[in-house]
Scaffold this motif. Structure first.
Motif, PDB file in Angstrom:
ATOM      1  N   ARG A 107      54.756   3.039  78.931  1.00 27.27           N
ATOM      2  CA  ARG A 107      54.978   4.376  78.362  1.00 27.27           C
ATOM      3  C   ARG A 107      56.212   5.001  79.038  1.00 27.27           C
ATOM      4  O   ARG A 107      57.291   4.474  78.891  1.00 27.27           O
ATOM      5  CB  ARG A 107      53.730   5.240  78.450  1.00 27.27           C
ATOM      6  CG  ARG A 107      52.618   4.770  77.499  1.00 27.27           C
ATOM      7  CD  ARG A 107      51.508   5.788  77.403  1.00 27.27           C
ATOM      8  NE  ARG A 107      50.374   5.278  76.643  1.00 27.27           N
ATOM      9  CZ  ARG A 107      50.080   5.627  75.380  1.00 27.27           C
ATOM     10  NH1 ARG A 107      50.855   6.489  74.740  1.00 27.27           N
ATOM     11  NH2 ARG A 107      49.030   5.146  74.761  1.00 27.27           N
ATOM     12  N   GLY A 127      52.377   3.274  66.878  1.00 32.09           N
ATOM     13  CA  GLY A 127      51.640   4.507  67.145  1.00 32.09           C
ATOM     14  C   GLY A 127      51.501   5.396  65.932  1.00 32.09           C
ATOM     15  O   GLY A 127      51.301   6.598  66.074  1.00 32.09           O
ATOM     16  N   SER A 156      59.715   6.638  72.838  1.00 36.17           N
ATOM     17  CA  SER A 156      59.144   7.605  71.878  1.00 36.17           C
ATOM     18  C   SER A 156      60.134   7.913  70.765  1.00 36.17           C
ATOM     19  O   SER A 156      60.242   9.049  70.306  1.00 36.17           O
ATOM     20  CB  SER A 156      58.744   8.894  72.608  1.00 36.17           C
ATOM     21  OG  SER A 156      57.863   8.637  73.663  1.00 36.17           O
ATOM     22  N   GLN A 164      47.995   9.673  70.544  1.00 35.97           N
ATOM     23  CA  GLN A 164      48.932   9.328  71.626  1.00 35.97           C
ATOM     24  C   GLN A 164      48.582  10.092  72.899  1.00 35.97           C
ATOM     25  O   GLN A 164      48.638   9.538  74.007  1.00 35.97           O
ATOM     26  CB  GLN A 164      50.369   9.629  71.201  1.00 35.97           C
ATOM     27  CG  GLN A 164      50.909   8.692  70.136  1.00 35.97           C
ATOM     28  CD  GLN A 164      51.087   7.273  70.646  1.00 35.97           C
ATOM     29  OE1 GLN A 164      51.285   7.046  71.835  1.00 35.97           O
ATOM     30  NE2 GLN A 164      50.997   6.304  69.746  1.00 35.97           N
ATOM     31  N   GLY A 191      54.918   9.599  72.514  1.00 32.94           N
ATOM     32  CA  GLY A 191      54.199   8.415  72.954  1.00 32.94           C
ATOM     33  C   GLY A 191      54.133   8.221  74.452  1.00 32.94           C
ATOM     34  O   GLY A 191      53.277   7.479  74.937  1.00 32.94           O
TER      35      GLY A 191
END
Lengths: 740, 81
Positions: free
Chosen positions: A364, A475, A515, A636, A700
């Motif tokens: 992440r 996602g 993201s 998320q 995310g």
């Protein structure tokens, strides 16, 4: 729950339609990479190094090559030797050792055979002579005077030096006068912290099938976060032309940063080229944990100065990341993460240090959780020392538009204050702390990235649409693409089919990381739709017999004075006669990804007898800019939090002295399961990103940044002793209680 | 003139300077001028393939136009998960 700034009223954006990929996943029709099978397919297996660091003196594959079912064997000698400095040299070495094995589990040879069992038996029959070398397993060992080199190839990035080194990066940051600030401070708190290696924990192991034809062209089916990167890295590692390789993305069973690089495809390609047959390789869980990138372990020292009225006047510290066996930007990226508070005086150094462990990978928001754990813990102690509410202390120092980021530039419009206020005003924070429990607060920041994306929008003859992108959906991005297209075109979201196409069917698109998919690829979709609407208006003008300027696009129809509205389907039905198919492609390099902040709040109880920490209640507030599909945004936020709770309480790589991982299974590497977690409550904060047509910020990554500090702060308030080492597993908590 | 802001690790290649005013209508032109002033700095700025221009981060900004009063912050490669 959503807290929203003023924004336009949208018909589709912000709604929660059933996801387009939902049916296939619910009934088991979704096809992951391991589900692909082809006639004549072989199975690949690896021989991996049993040593943490060893020179490879000789490899004898003769016995393996004549074993039943064996069709091909490859070793490092089959791969091109890319020069030092080639950006993919380390990628190639990590997936197949050359002169030396750099960690336990490093691939030394691979076999393709008719069955997996035959391939495994043959791999085990390969004989390797090693010369054992010193093993470097920690930041301290790596940075010690006279330390042996974990990887003699390594040079310290941005140093200008060509000397081999265990240092990947050294990144100092400095502003103001830190010494004077500490001298003038009313309160100073200083602590040291450490965190363990943790894995992304995706359920689907890495898998691929590669078929190299007689013409030398390779068809690749793979699970990844970016099939264009699979193509470019495979081409680079093999020194092949990119045009030889076509990659078709499979559904992905989790990635979280761990599938932004490759481990299998070039090996499978060489095995396929040698055997003339498709080759399938599927990692076991053991291989995933031993040989794919964990997030770096870390060690840090943080000192923060404050005034009696709660102004944070200075931060001084050092954070080191154990980046594994090859160079990595983890240390540098960590430096980007100190961006939540104004800190007029700052002196920090961030270091990446090589170790004889698997090459680390993003998880992440890479490197930010380790930094936030340390900094947010110290800030909590300052709040305690000042007897201040921890949110009020943070509100007093939170960055707003114009305040400095880590890299020195000003923050654009950000929603940190709004997230702090959302938690402060939440029912959770305003409620009484349960009897015997304690409450913790923590925050997190991540900058997000933009980069390149492409989208093609095809209008079909009946007025439905196909939205084609190159961003693997890790996602919920397909639903988000369809929602933005529905908003632009004015048609029902379920009349739109979002597709993730192969590398030959859509324009280049960077990997789904940072993201960026809903932000950047979404922007490409919006641009394509807007161009398409202009074409629809022109076609409608022809059909209606009016001038092009007389047509407006309103709620999915062309509208002109004194004419009945002409719906989109009426235009697509006449496409052939008005100029042919209606299709537009848009590509871009998106700038202006909006930074994202999150604030977390949790209640925990600590069992004095067992040291077990139970999370009773957990609430997260995060700035999404604009939530295109709020359910996915909440997912998320909850997913990042759940992983962060695992990072905080249980997850860690356990190595022996030789660098062998002792807990390479989900039985022993303990990720949280549903029964470990409370319902994670979410508050979506919407402070639109001005650089995106719908105000999107990436969501995310930020969710995994605050949990470790949030829980540590709660545990420390519950026990009266500061927990500074992750994971806060029962033995560590018990030890801390004993020292109390 | 636009201003080039160097993160702390880059300053060692610019005699310790943190903010340098240089001519340039694009980020790439600024890098050329910075490399003329501080030989070797250009290579470091090119390895760092992102820049924040007036608050917005851009990847590979070589051809990005900059206004005469722009603030350009050079950033090393950014990544994500």
């Amino acid at each position: 729950m959503t807290i929203t700034e003023d924004r336009p009223a949208y018909k589709w954006v912000g709604t929660r339609p059933i996801r387009h990929d939902g049916y296939d996943k619910v009934v088991g029709k979704a096809r992951f990479a391991a589900d692909r099978n082809f006639p004549g397919q072989l199975h690949g297996a690896f021989l991996r190094s049993p040593h943490g660091h060893a020179r490879i003196l000789a490899i004898d594959t003769a016995a393996a090559e004549v074993m039943p079912g064996v069709k091909a064997v490859v070793t490092g000698a089959d791969f091109p030797d890319l020069p030092v400095g080639n950006p993919e040299r380390d990628t190639g070495i990590n997936l197949m050792a050359r002169d030396a094995a750099l960690y336990v589990g490093h691939v030394v040879a691979a076999v393709a055979a008719s069955t997996r069992a035959e391939a495994e038996a043959a791999a085990a029959a390969i004989e390797v002579r090693y010369e054992l070398l010193p093993v470097v397993l920690s930041i301290d060992e790596s940075m010690a005077d006279g330390a042996p080199l974990a990887n003699p190839d390594n040079r310290t990035a941005f140093s200008g030096s060509d000397d081999p080194s265990n240092l990947a990066t050294v990144t100092p940051l400095e502003r103001g006068d830190v010494d004077a600030a500490f001298e003038a401070a009313d309160v100073v708190v200083e602590r040291e912290f450490d965190t363990a290696w943790v894995h992304q924990g995706y359920i689907e192991p890495h898998a691929c099938v590669v078929d190299v034809g007689p013409d030398g062209r390779a068809d690749v089916w793979a699970s990844s976060q970016g099939h264009f990167r699979v193509r470019s890295q495979t081409a680079a590692v093999l020194d092949w032309d990119t045009a030889r390789i076509k990659v078709t993305p499979a559904e992905i069973g989790g990635g979280f940063g761990g599938k932004t690089t490759i481990y299998l495809e070039p090996v499978a390609a060489l095995l396929s080229e040698k055997s003339g047959r498709p080759v399938k390789i599927v990692m076991t869980r053991d291989e995933v944990l031993r040989a794919t990138g964990p997030a770096p372990a870390s060690k840090s020292r943080i000192r923060i100065a404050a005034t009696n009225d709660g102004e944070l006047t200075a931060i001084d510290g050092w954070i080191g990341y154990a980046v594994g066996c090859t160079n990595d930007m983890a240390g540098f990226v960590g430096a980007m993460s100190v961006a939540s508070y104004k800190f007029p005086n700052l002196k920090m150094e961030f270091v990446g240090a090589l170790t004889n462990t698997p090459r680390s990978a993003a998880y992440r928001a890479p490197s930010a959780p380790q930094a936030a754990f340390a900094i947010e813990s110290v800030i909590d102690e300052i709040a305690q020392a000042l007897d201040m509410d921890p949110i009020e202390l943070r509100l007093k120092n939170a960055v707003v538009e114009g305040d400095l980021t880590s890299m020195g530039g000003p923050h654009p419009r950000v929603g940190f204050v709004e997230c702090l206020e959302a938690i402060r005003d939440s029912e959770h924070y305003r409620s009484s702390v349960p009897e015997g429990a304690a409450r913790g607060i923590g925050t997190g920041f991540w900058f997000n990235i933009g980069e390149q994306s492409s989208a093609t929008v095809n209008l079909n003859e009946d007025g439905t649409a196909t939205v084609i992108t190159g961003s693997p959906d890790i996602g919920g991005s397909r639903a988000s693409m369809a929602l933005m297209a529905a908003e632009e075109l004015g048609i029902d979201v379920h009349r739109i089919t979002p597709v993730v196409a192969d590398t030959e069917s859509v324009g280049f698109t960077d990997v789904t990381e940072g993201s960026r998919a809903t932000f950047a690829t979404g922007m490409a979709v919006v641009n394509a739709c807007r161009e398409l609407v202009e074409e629809l208006k022109a076609r409608a003008a022809t059909i209606l017999g009016v001038g092009a300027d007389a047509v407006e696009w309103v709620d999915g129809a062309a509208v002109a004075a004194d004419k009945d509205p002409l719906p989109l389907a009426g235009i697509t039905a006449k496409a052939k006669g008005t100029g042919g198919p209606l299709t537009v492609t848009a590509s871009l390099n998106a700038g202006g990804a909006g930074p994202s902040f999150a604030v977390h709040c949790c209640d925990v109880v600590v069992d004095d007898e067992t040291g077990r920490v139970e999370v009773l209640r957990y609430t997260t507030a995060q700035d999404a800019g604009t939530a295109i599909h709020p359910s996915y945004v909440e997912g998320q936020m909850q997913g990042g939090t759940a992983q962060g709770i695992g990072w905080a309480l249980n997850e860690e790589y356990v190595y022996d002295d030789d660098g062998t991982m002792l807990n390479a299974s989900f039985l022993d590497y303990r990720v949280p399961v549903a029964s470990d977690l409370p319902m994670i409550e979410t508050i979506i904060v919407e402070v639109p990103n001005p650089a995106h047509p719908y105000g999107v910020r990436g969501v995310g990554e930020t969710g995994i940044v605050p949990p470790m500090a949030t829980i540590a702060n709660a545990v420390s308030r519950a026990t009266g002793v500061r927990l500074s080492s992750l994971p806060m597993s029962p033995p560590k908590v018990l030890a801390a209680l004993d020292e109390r | 003139m636009p201003r080039a802001h160097l993160m702390t690790p880059l300053r060692r290649f610019a005699d310790g300077e943190s903010v340098i005013e240089v001519e340039g209508a694009t980020v790439g032109e600024m890098i050329v001028e910075l490399d003329r002033l501080f030989p070797g700095l250009g290579e470091m700025l090119t390895m760092g393939s992102s820049a924040a221009v007036d608050g917005l981060i851009h990847a590979e900004p070589e051809f990005l136009a900059v206004e005469p009063d722009a603030d350009v912050y050079f950033v090393a490669p950014l990544t994500g998960g």
